[in-house]
Design an enzyme around this catalytic site. Sequence first.
Site, mmCIF file in Angstrom:
data_model
loop_
_atom_site.group_PDB
_atom_site.id
_atom_site.type_symbol
_atom_site.label_atom_id
_atom_site.label_comp_id
_atom_site.label_asym_id
_atom_site.label_seq_id
_atom_site.Cartn_x
_atom_site.Cartn_y
_atom_site.Cartn_z
ATOM 1 N N ASP A 1 0.853 -1.191 0.000
ATOM 2 C CA ASP A 1 0.000 0.000 0.000
ATOM 3 C C ASP A 1 0.890 1.243 0.000
ATOM 4 O O ASP A 1 2.059 1.187 0.398
ATOM 5 C CB ASP A 1 -0.902 -0.027 1.228
ATOM 6 C CG ASP A 1 -1.798 1.181 1.328
ATOM 7 O OD1 ASP A 1 -2.456 1.512 0.324
ATOM 8 O OD2 ASP A 1 -1.845 1.802 2.409
ATOM 9 N N ASP B 1 -0.187 5.200 0.811
ATOM 10 C CA ASP B 1 -0.390 6.203 1.859
ATOM 11 C C ASP B 1 -0.385 5.554 3.242
ATOM 12 O O ASP B 1 -1.102 4.585 3.502
ATOM 13 C CB ASP B 1 -1.713 6.934 1.643
ATOM 14 C CG ASP B 1 -1.746 7.685 0.322
ATOM 15 O OD1 ASP B 1 -0.679 8.137 -0.125
ATOM 16 O OD2 ASP B 1 -2.838 7.808 -0.272
#
Length: 249
Positions: free
Chosen positions: A50, A52
């Site tokens: 991922d 952020d």
Amino acid sequence: MVARRWTKVAPKPDEFSQACSPEPSRQPTSEAKGEAPAPFSRDLQLVLLDRDGCVNVDLGTWVTSPNDFRFIPGVPEALGRLRRRSRAKLAIVTNQSCIGRGMITTDTLGEIHRKMTVGVEANGGRIDSIHVAPDNPEQASERRKPGPGMLLEAMSEHAVARKDKVVMIGDTASDMLAASNAGVSERILLCTGHGAERGETIDALGIELPVWIEEADERLGIKGEMAPLWICRDLPSAIDELILSDDDE
């Protein structure tokens, strides 16, 4: 992975024992130490990551310009270590509803990702592919996490035939559920970004990281199909665990 001291957290027996097993209720301790099973695949082929809250600081809103993108300290160097000491490919899988909401264009997102890529490469790392779900949550496709689409797309692009050679790293329930939905059993949940509060709870409970979570634990916000998973402090510590696993090969 080499045997090492580890921490295992089990849920309270009255909360989960009946649902998890038809056997008589056992009395697990809330915390136990022992020799760790191999938590990560040897000869890892693909790291799904991922963005952020894992790679860059989560602003609590959206990253809408390259100026908003700031690496979490230690991340570029850690991804450099991954590249030097592992054969695994690295794929970013990121929900970016700011596109679907009309807040930024795909060109601006490309500029943000160029900044990320340059920063990683400057430290000897490499991002092999970036997969973006631009969907507005109200009109989400299977590509938007917790859907499995981006993860399956990345595995196909990198010709990964065995899902036990893949690991998903993220900071949210959505990341872990996407891994579950894609059949990826190797999962690492971080205590950065949306996981910061979980990290504070772990510290308050005196639990040593990394910690192996076998099943749901409401104290830590681990629900249903998120588990089993490992919790690590941050991406650099997770990368170092993966490197140790591959070094055992």
